[in-house]
Design a protein around this motif. Structure first.
Motif, PDB file in Angstrom:
ATOM      1  N   MET A   1       0.847  -1.176   0.000  1.00  0.00           N
ATOM      2  CA  MET A   1       0.000   0.000   0.000  1.00  0.00           C
ATOM      3  C   MET A   1       0.891   1.236   0.000  1.00  0.00           C
ATOM      4  O   MET A   1       1.802   1.359   0.808  1.00  0.00           O
ATOM      5  N   ARG A  30      -2.916  11.058  -5.791  1.00  0.00           N
ATOM      6  CA  ARG A  30      -3.531   9.999  -6.590  1.00  0.00           C
ATOM      7  C   ARG A  30      -2.749   9.725  -7.870  1.00  0.00           C
ATOM      8  O   ARG A  30      -2.697   8.593  -8.332  1.00  0.00           O
ATOM      9  N   GLU A  35      -2.808   5.128  -2.125  1.00  0.00           N
ATOM     10  CA  GLU A  35      -4.054   4.450  -1.774  1.00  0.00           C
ATOM     11  C   GLU A  35      -4.647   4.984  -0.475  1.00  0.00           C
ATOM     12  O   GLU A  35      -5.830   4.828  -0.221  1.00  0.00           O
TER      13      GLU A  35
END
Length: 62
Positions: A1, A30, A35
């Motif tokens: 992540m 983004r 995330e």
């Protein structure tokens, strides 16, 4: 992540400007595949700075 965090200098008592700046930072994160984006201090979204409270005392008193 991938986790992103951002810190910026807020515009005192200008919630709209601060939200726009946060939205731009989120959009940038983004594009870098973030995330999870960390939260911001509440002062960016409210008029909690002491100077703002003093200068707008009528809003905060009954």
């Amino acid at each position: 992540m991938r986790i992103a965090t951002a810190q910026f200098t807020c515009v005192p008592a200008d919630v709209s400007a601060n939200v726009k700046q946060m939205a731009a930072l989120i959009a940038e994160a983004r594009t870098q595949d973030a995330e999870l984006i960390t939260t911001y201090r509440k002062q960016h979204l409210f008029e909690h700075e002491a100077g703002c409270i003093r200068s707008r005392a009528a809003r905060w008193t009954v």
